[in-house]
Scaffold this motif. Structure first.
Motif, PDB file in Angstrom:
ATOM      1  N   ALA A 224       0.825   4.034  -2.786  1.00 44.81           N
ATOM      2  CA  ALA A 224       0.609   5.425  -2.452  1.00 44.81           C
ATOM      3  C   ALA A 224       1.518   6.348  -3.004  1.00 44.81           C
ATOM      4  O   ALA A 224       1.298   7.331  -3.624  1.00 44.81           O
ATOM      5  CB  ALA A 224       0.386   5.625  -0.961  1.00 44.81           C
TER       6      ALA A 224
ATOM      7  N   LYS B  27       0.908  -1.312   0.018  1.00 43.83           N
ATOM      8  CA  LYS B  27       0.092   0.027  -0.097  1.00 43.83           C
ATOM      9  C   LYS B  27       0.883   1.193   0.001  1.00 43.83           C
ATOM     10  O   LYS B  27       0.649   2.382  -0.701  1.00 43.83           O
ATOM     11  CB  LYS B  27      -0.940  -0.267   1.283  1.00 43.83           C
ATOM     12  CG  LYS B  27      -1.956   1.061   1.487  1.00 43.83           C
ATOM     13  CD  LYS B  27      -2.838   0.755   2.515  1.00 43.83           C
ATOM     14  CE  LYS B  27      -3.882   2.037   2.527  1.00 43.83           C
ATOM     15  NZ  LYS B  27      -4.808   2.042   3.612  1.00 43.83           N
ATOM     16  N   ARG B  28       1.944   1.298   0.876  1.00 40.00           N
ATOM     17  CA  ARG B  28       2.839   2.375   0.942  1.00 40.00           C
ATOM     18  C   ARG B  28       3.405   2.674  -0.595  1.00 40.00           C
ATOM     19  O   ARG B  28       3.640   3.732  -0.795  1.00 40.00           O
ATOM     20  CB  ARG B  28       3.942   2.186   1.824  1.00 40.00           C
ATOM     21  CG  ARG B  28       4.019   2.843   3.119  1.00 40.00           C
ATOM     22  CD  ARG B  28       5.006   2.590   4.161  1.00 40.00           C
ATOM     23  NE  ARG B  28       4.319   1.995   5.323  1.00 40.00           N
ATOM     24  CZ  ARG B  28       4.593   0.658   5.626  1.00 40.00           C
ATOM     25  NH1 ARG B  28       5.509   0.253   5.343  1.00 40.00           N
ATOM     26  NH2 ARG B  28       3.978  -0.067   6.693  1.00 40.00           N
TER      27      ARG B  28
ATOM     28  N   CYS C  26      -6.289  -2.867  -1.816  1.00 37.82           N
ATOM     29  CA  CYS C  26      -4.915  -2.981  -2.133  1.00 37.82           C
ATOM     30  C   CYS C  26      -4.683  -3.614  -3.536  1.00 37.82           C
ATOM     31  O   CYS C  26      -3.889  -3.438  -4.308  1.00 37.82           O
ATOM     32  CB  CYS C  26      -3.985  -3.396  -1.195  1.00 37.82           C
ATOM     33  SG  CYS C  26      -2.303  -2.751  -1.284  1.00 37.82           S
TER      34      CYS C  26
ATOM     35  N   HIS D 196      -1.459   6.034  -5.985  1.00 36.93           N
ATOM     36  CA  HIS D 196      -2.907   5.676  -5.983  1.00 36.93           C
ATOM     37  C   HIS D 196      -3.367   6.251  -4.678  1.00 36.93           C
ATOM     38  O   HIS D 196      -2.851   6.328  -3.818  1.00 36.93           O
ATOM     39  CB  HIS D 196      -2.705   4.136  -5.774  1.00 36.93           C
ATOM     40  CG  HIS D 196      -2.401   3.451  -7.056  1.00 36.93           C
ATOM     41  ND1 HIS D 196      -3.049   2.948  -7.953  1.00 36.93           N
ATOM     42  CD2 HIS D 196      -1.028   3.280  -7.704  1.00 36.93           C
ATOM     43  CE1 HIS D 196      -2.450   2.347  -8.991  1.00 36.93           C
ATOM     44  NE2 HIS D 196      -1.044   2.702  -9.002  1.00 36.93           N
ATOM     45  N   ILE D 197      -4.939   6.425  -4.883  1.00 35.78           N
ATOM     46  CA  ILE D 197      -5.589   6.848  -3.632  1.00 35.78           C
ATOM     47  C   ILE D 197      -6.417   5.849  -2.981  1.00 35.78           C
ATOM     48  O   ILE D 197      -7.205   5.186  -3.877  1.00 35.78           O
ATOM     49  CB  ILE D 197      -6.249   8.517  -4.030  1.00 35.78           C
ATOM     50  CG1 ILE D 197      -5.491   9.153  -4.417  1.00 35.78           C
ATOM     51  CG2 ILE D 197      -7.261   8.709  -3.031  1.00 35.78           C
ATOM     52  CD1 ILE D 197      -6.013  10.676  -5.208  1.00 35.78           C
TER      53      ILE D 197
END
Ligand code: F6R
Length: 518
Positions: A19, A15-16, A33, A23-24
Motif C-alpha cells: 500500500a 499489504k502495508r 495481496c 497498490h490499491i
C-alpha cells in the motif's frame, strides 16, 4: 490473475508495504495481496516466473497458488508452500492443464504430475518446467492414471454418490486383487515397505485420519488388535499433530487419506516423521503428498470418487485395513492358519455380499419418506460397529443437513437417552456378535421411551424383527466383516433421505472433497 488456496499468514505486513508503494486493494482478503506482490516485482523488471518465485519466497503459511498475467499470456506459473491444496498438472495433446484435484482433469488427460511442497511449475502449451522455489531444478516423474474418462461422468445414475455406492463390489475386487490367495490361504501386500524383522519390532501402532477416514481407522484399530495382537490407538489427525505424542522407531503410524492431500493428516504425518516413527499410508491416488511422506503406501484402489461424501473410498479403506491387520497377524505369528483361512474365505464372498445389499433399494426410499423430515437422528453401535454408527451419523448430517449423532450404545445411559422421545429415530446396528444381547437391551431402552428403531441386523434374526420398527437386513457374516457390510445401509439411508429432502447430494453446502487447509 491469481487462484489461491491456503492461508497467507504474513499478508498484513506485506499489504502495508505494498500500500505504501501505491497498490490499491479492493478487499480484505489475503489472496488479493499475492497478485499485488507479483506485480510489484514485475514493475521492477522481473519476468512472470521470476516475480512469482520472488513473491513465493516471501509468503509464510501453507498456500497453493496459480498465476496468470496478461503480460505473458502463454504461461501459467504455479507454486505450493506447505500442505495446502493440491496442484495437479495434466499432460494433454498440445495442451497442459492445471487443477487442484485430479477429478477435474480426468476427462481430458491420463498422465499427471503433482507439485510437491516447495516446488514451482512454469507451464506453457506444450511443456512444463519444474523447479524449487529457491530456483534449483527438480526432476519430476509423471503418473499414469488408470481410471477412464467415463468414470468422471454419472452415466445412468442421478448422482455421483449413488454411482459410487454401486461401484463398491467392483472396487472391493480391485482392492483385493493380487493381495488375497485362496490356495493355500494367504494375504500378500507386494508393496509393503517393512521387513519381517521390522514388523516384529513394532510394539504399537497409531492410526490417524479425519472424518470418514478416521472412522475407517477406528475399525482398523480393532482388527489390528484382534488379528495381529498389536497394541493400537487411533486419533484424529488434527488433534494428534498438536499433541506431544510419544513416538519412536518401534511405532508404526498408519495414516488414512483417500485424497492424500488432507492438511491435518499431512501435518500429523510430518510430526510422526520428525519423531522417528515408521509410516504407512492408505491412499487412493498415486503421487499425492501423503504417498511421498510415508515410508510405504497401501493403495486402496477405489477408483475415482467425485461425490464429496466418501463412500467407496471408505469401504476400500476398510478392506485394505482388514487385509493389513491379517498380514501383520501372520508376520507376527499371531494369526492361526485356521483363522486366516476363514478370513480369506469370507473375503472371497465380500463383493457378492455387497452386491446383495445393493440389489433392492425400495426400502430406503420408503424409510426416507417415513423419517426424512425428522430433525434429529441417533445412531448406535458397539464394538467394531460403533465407528459405523459415527459414520452413519456423519453421512446423514453432511448430505441431508439433519442433525445426527453417533454413539457407542453403552454411552446411552450417560446422557443421550434423555433425548429419546417419539420424534427420535434411532438407527441401531445389531449384528449377531458377542455384543448382540447388549445391543438388544439398548433397543429395548429406546422402545421403552417411545423412540423409533431402525435396526440393521443379520438376515434371519427373529428377535430383532419383533422389537424394531424397521429392519434393514444384511447377509449373515462373521463379526469381523459386519462393519464393512453395515457401511452400505448407512450410505443408502443418508442418500435417499437427502434426495427426499431435495439436497444437493454430490456437493453439500460448506464442504470440499479434499480439505487442504486446517
Ligand atoms: C465425509 C468425508 C470426509 C473425509 C475427510 C478426510 O464423507 O469424505 O470426512 O473423509 O475430509 O479426507 P481424506 O480421506 O481425503 O483425508
Amino acid at each position: 490473475m491469481v487462484v489461491h488456496n491456503g492461508i497467507f499468514e504474513n499478508y498484513l505486513d506485506l499489504k502495508r508495504e505494498l500500500a505504501d508503494e501505491g497498490h490499491i486493494f479492493n478487499s480484505q482478503t489475503d489472496a488479493e495481496c499475492i497478485p499485488h506482490l507479483i506485480e510489484s516485482y514485475m514493475n521492477n523488471g522481473c519476468s512472470l516466473e521470476e516475480a512469482t518465485r520472488a513473491a513465493a519466497s516471501r509468503i509464510d503459511g501453507a498456500n497453493a497458488v496459480v498465476v496468470l498475467s496478461r503480460k505473458e499470456p502463454d504461461k501459467i506459473v504455479s507454486f505450493k508452500l506447505g500442505n495446502a491444496g493440491g496442484i495437479v498438472i495434466g499432460y494433454g495433446e498440445s495442451e497442459m492443464l492445471l487443477a487442484s484435484d485430479i477429478a477435474a482433469l480426468l476427462p481430458h488427460v491420463r498422465t499427471v504430475a503433482y507439485l510437491a511442497v516447495g516446488e514451482m511449475a512454469t507451464v506453457t502449451r506444450k511443456r512444463v518446467q519444474y523447479t524449487r522455489i529457491d530456483g534449483s531444478a527438480v526432476k519430476k516423474s509423471t503418473a499414469r492414471v488408470s481410471y477412464g474418462a467415463l468414470t468422471a461422468t454419472k452415466g445412468e445414475y442421478k448422482h455421483f454418490m449413488l454411482k459410487e455406492i454401486h461401484e463398491q463390489p467392483d472396487a472391493v475386487l480391485d482392492t483385493l486383487r493380487g493381495r488375497v490367495q485362496f490356495d493355500p490361504p494367504g494375504i500378500t501386500l507386494p508393496d509393503f515397505p517393512f521387513s519381517d524383522d521390522r514388523i516384529r519390532s513394532f510394539n504399537r501402532a497409531i492410526i490417524i485420519g479425519m472424518g470418514t477416514s478416521l472412522h475407517a481407522g477406528m475399525v482398523g484399530r480393532m482388527w489390528i488388535e484382534s488379528l495381529a495382537g498389536l497394541a493400537c490407538e487411533v486419533d484424529n489427525s488434527s488433534e494428534f499433530r498438536y499433541r506431544d505424542a510419544v513416538l519412536d522407531e518401534n511405532t508404526l503410524v498408519i495414516s488414512i487419506s483417500q485424497s492424500g492431500e488432507t492438511a491435518d493428516t499431512l501435518g500429523a504425518m510430518d510430526l510422526a516423521k520428525s519423531r522417528g516413527a515408521r509410516q504407512l499410508t492408505l491412499c487412493n491416488y498415486e503421487g499425492t503428498q501423503s504417498t511421498r511422506v510415508a515410508d510405504g503406501v497401501l493403495p486402496i484402489r477405489a477408483g475415482l470418487e467425485i461425490s464429496v461424501a466418501g463412500t467407496k473410498t471408505f469401504v476400500c479403506s476398510l478392506v485394505t485395513l482388514y487385509a493389513l491387520a491379517a498380514y501383520l497377524g501372520v508376520k507376527r505369528g499371531y494369526l492361526s492358519e485356521e483363522r486366516l483361512a476363514n478370513i480369506v474365505q469370507e473375503l472371497l464372498h465380500l463383493p457378492e455380499m455387497i452386491g446383495q445389499l445393493l440389489s433392492d433399494q425400495s426400502q430406503y426410499e420408503r424409510l426416507a419418506l417415513k423419517y426424512g423430515r425428522r430433525a434429529n437422528f441417533l445412531f448406535l453401535g458397539r464394538g467394531k460397529n460403533y465407528p459405523l454408527a459415527m459414520e452413519g451419523a456423519l453421512k446423514l448430517k453432511e448430505i441431508s443437513y439433519i442433525h445426527a449423532e453417533g454413539y457407542p450404545a453403552g454411552e446411552m445411559k450417560h446422557g443421550p437417552i434423555s433425548l429419546i422421545d417419539r420424534k427420535m429415530p434411532v438407527v441401531a446396528l445389531v449384528p449377531q456378535d458377542d455384543l448382540y444381547e447388549k445391543m438388544l437391551s439398548n433397543v429395548n431402552e429406546v422402545k421403552a421411551r417411545r423412540g423409533s428403531v431402525v435396526a440393521v441386523a443379520a438376515e434371519g434374526d427373529k428377535h430383532i424383527s419383533e422389537k424394531a420398527d424397521e429392519v434393514i437386513w444384511i447377509p449373515k457374516a462373521s463379526a469381523n466383516i459386519t462393519p464393512i457390510l453395515n457401511a452400505i445401509p448407512m450410505q443408502l439411508l443418508a442418500y435417499y433421505i437427502a434426495v427426499e429432502r431435495g439436497c444437493d447430494v454430490d456437493q453439500p453446502r460448506n464442504l470440499a472433497k479434499s480439505v487442504t487447509v486446517e
